[in-house]
Design a protein around this motif. Structure first.
Motif, PDB file in Angstrom:
ATOM      1  N   VAL A  17       0.853  -1.181   0.000  1.00 41.29           N
ATOM      2  CA  VAL A  17       0.000   0.000   0.000  1.00 41.29           C
ATOM      3  C   VAL A  17       0.893   1.235   0.000  1.00 41.29           C
ATOM      4  O   VAL A  17       1.853   1.313   0.777  1.00 41.29           O
ATOM      5  CB  VAL A  17      -0.922   0.027   1.233  1.00 41.29           C
ATOM      6  CG1 VAL A  17      -1.774   1.285   1.240  1.00 41.29           C
ATOM      7  CG2 VAL A  17      -1.800  -1.216   1.287  1.00 41.29           C
ATOM      8  N   GLY A  18       0.578   2.203  -0.865  1.00 44.07           N
ATOM      9  CA  GLY A  18       1.363   3.428  -0.918  1.00 44.07           C
ATOM     10  C   GLY A  18       0.522   4.584  -1.420  1.00 44.07           C
ATOM     11  O   GLY A  18      -0.667   4.446  -1.685  1.00 44.07           O
ATOM     12  N   TYR A  19       1.160   5.741  -1.548  1.00 45.44           N
ATOM     13  CA  TYR A  19       0.481   6.901  -2.112  1.00 45.44           C
ATOM     14  C   TYR A  19       1.450   7.598  -3.063  1.00 45.44           C
ATOM     15  O   TYR A  19       2.673   7.454  -2.957  1.00 45.44           O
ATOM     16  CB  TYR A  19       0.009   7.869  -1.015  1.00 45.44           C
ATOM     17  CG  TYR A  19       1.082   8.797  -0.551  1.00 45.44           C
ATOM     18  CD1 TYR A  19       1.211  10.062  -1.103  1.00 45.44           C
ATOM     19  CD2 TYR A  19       1.994   8.404   0.411  1.00 45.44           C
ATOM     20  CE1 TYR A  19       2.226  10.907  -0.695  1.00 45.44           C
ATOM     21  CE2 TYR A  19       2.994   9.234   0.822  1.00 45.44           C
ATOM     22  CZ  TYR A  19       3.118  10.490   0.262  1.00 45.44           C
ATOM     23  OH  TYR A  19       4.119  11.325   0.648  1.00 45.44           O
ATOM     24  N   SER A  20       0.890   8.332  -4.017  1.00 44.48           N
ATOM     25  CA  SER A  20       1.715   9.019  -4.996  1.00 44.48           C
ATOM     26  C   SER A  20       0.881  10.046  -5.746  1.00 44.48           C
ATOM     27  O   SER A  20      -0.340   9.900  -5.851  1.00 44.48           O
ATOM     28  CB  SER A  20       2.290   8.003  -5.991  1.00 44.48           C
ATOM     29  OG  SER A  20       3.001   8.647  -7.011  1.00 44.48           O
ATOM     30  N   ALA A  21       1.537  11.032  -6.315  1.00 46.74           N
ATOM     31  CA  ALA A  21       0.862  11.971  -7.208  1.00 46.74           C
ATOM     32  C   ALA A  21       0.770  11.373  -8.607  1.00 46.74           C
ATOM     33  O   ALA A  21      -0.043  11.813  -9.422  1.00 46.74           O
ATOM     34  CB  ALA A  21       1.614  13.300  -7.251  1.00 46.74           C
ATOM     35  N   ASN A  22       1.589  10.348  -8.888  1.00 48.41           N
ATOM     36  CA  ASN A  22       1.577   9.703 -10.195  1.00 48.41           C
ATOM     37  C   ASN A  22       1.697   8.188 -10.002  1.00 48.41           C
ATOM     38  O   ASN A  22       2.800   7.635 -10.063  1.00 48.41           O
ATOM     39  CB  ASN A  22       2.728  10.238 -11.057  1.00 48.41           C
ATOM     40  CG  ASN A  22       2.668   9.744 -12.482  1.00 48.41           C
ATOM     41  OD1 ASN A  22       2.042   8.727 -12.770  1.00 48.41           O
ATOM     42  ND2 ASN A  22       3.321  10.460 -13.374  1.00 48.41           N
ATOM     43  N   PRO A  23       0.578   7.505  -9.768  1.00 51.55           N
ATOM     44  CA  PRO A  23       0.646   6.072  -9.437  1.00 51.55           C
ATOM     45  C   PRO A  23       1.180   5.195 -10.566  1.00 51.55           C
ATOM     46  O   PRO A  23       1.825   4.183 -10.296  1.00 51.55           O
ATOM     47  CB  PRO A  23      -0.794   5.714  -9.082  1.00 51.55           C
ATOM     48  CG  PRO A  23      -1.625   6.776  -9.692  1.00 51.55           C
ATOM     49  CD  PRO A  23      -0.787   8.003  -9.734  1.00 51.55           C
ATOM     50  N   ASN A  24       0.948   5.567 -11.815  1.00 51.14           N
ATOM     51  CA  ASN A  24       1.466   4.743 -12.918  1.00 51.14           C
ATOM     52  C   ASN A  24       2.987   4.809 -12.981  1.00 51.14           C
ATOM     53  O   ASN A  24       3.651   3.784 -13.195  1.00 51.14           O
ATOM     54  CB  ASN A  24       0.840   5.162 -14.246  1.00 51.14           C
ATOM     55  CG  ASN A  24      -0.624   4.786 -14.310  1.00 51.14           C
ATOM     56  OD1 ASN A  24      -1.014   3.729 -13.831  1.00 51.14           O
ATOM     57  ND2 ASN A  24      -1.430   5.653 -14.870  1.00 51.14           N
ATOM     58  N   GLN A  25       3.541   5.985 -12.780  1.00 52.93           N
ATOM     59  CA  GLN A  25       4.991   6.121 -12.738  1.00 52.93           C
ATOM     60  C   GLN A  25       5.553   5.379 -11.528  1.00 52.93           C
ATOM     61  O   GLN A  25       6.577   4.719 -11.608  1.00 52.93           O
ATOM     62  CB  GLN A  25       5.384   7.592 -12.680  1.00 52.93           C
ATOM     63  CG  GLN A  25       6.883   7.811 -12.626  1.00 52.93           C
ATOM     64  CD  GLN A  25       7.239   9.278 -12.478  1.00 52.93           C
ATOM     65  OE1 GLN A  25       6.499  10.056 -11.874  1.00 52.93           O
ATOM     66  NE2 GLN A  25       8.376   9.663 -13.023  1.00 52.93           N
ATOM     67  N   ARG A  26       4.854   5.461 -10.421  1.00 53.06           N
ATOM     68  CA  ARG A  26       5.291   4.777  -9.193  1.00 53.06           C
ATOM     69  C   ARG A  26       5.294   3.261  -9.398  1.00 53.06           C
ATOM     70  O   ARG A  26       6.201   2.562  -8.932  1.00 53.06           O
ATOM     71  CB  ARG A  26       4.356   5.167  -8.040  1.00 53.06           C
ATOM     72  CG  ARG A  26       4.882   4.823  -6.704  1.00 53.06           C
ATOM     73  CD  ARG A  26       6.063   5.716  -6.295  1.00 53.06           C
ATOM     74  NE  ARG A  26       6.600   5.207  -5.053  1.00 53.06           N
ATOM     75  CZ  ARG A  26       7.752   4.553  -4.943  1.00 53.06           C
ATOM     76  NH1 ARG A  26       8.524   4.401  -5.979  1.00 53.06           N
ATOM     77  NH2 ARG A  26       8.152   4.093  -3.795  1.00 53.06           N
TER      78      ARG A  26
END
Length: 81
Positions: A17-26
């Motif tokens: 589980v995580g968070y990001s402003a750009n999940p596809n890049q992450r």
């Protein structure tokens, strides 16, 4: 926008589980050979759940919820359906 995401490794039956402003890049970073973090050992990953938030603090709060026992139950329920 910020996103809380749930990754799943079918090969190892692992959840992240995580968070990001750009999940596809992450996701690309989690699956890259240059990844030196915990997720490298359980590649490949796929996104199985994604939630969108307007603020970083909301995304972090949801990430924390999903990492709780109730949140893990929610994720396992997703995998079962």
């Amino acid at each position: 926008m910020y996103y809380t995401y749930v990754l799943y490794s079918e090969d190892y039956n692992k959840i992240y589980v995580g968070y990001s402003a750009n999940p596809n890049q992450r996701l690309e970073i989690h699956n890259s050979k240059e990844n030196t973090g915990w997720t490298r050992s359980f590649q490949p990953w796929k996104i199985i759940h994604l939630e969108e938030f307007t603020t970083k603090s909301e995304a972090l709060k949801r990430e924390k919820q999903l990492k709780s026992s109730r949140g893990r139950a929610f994720i396992h329920n997703l995998l079962s359906s």
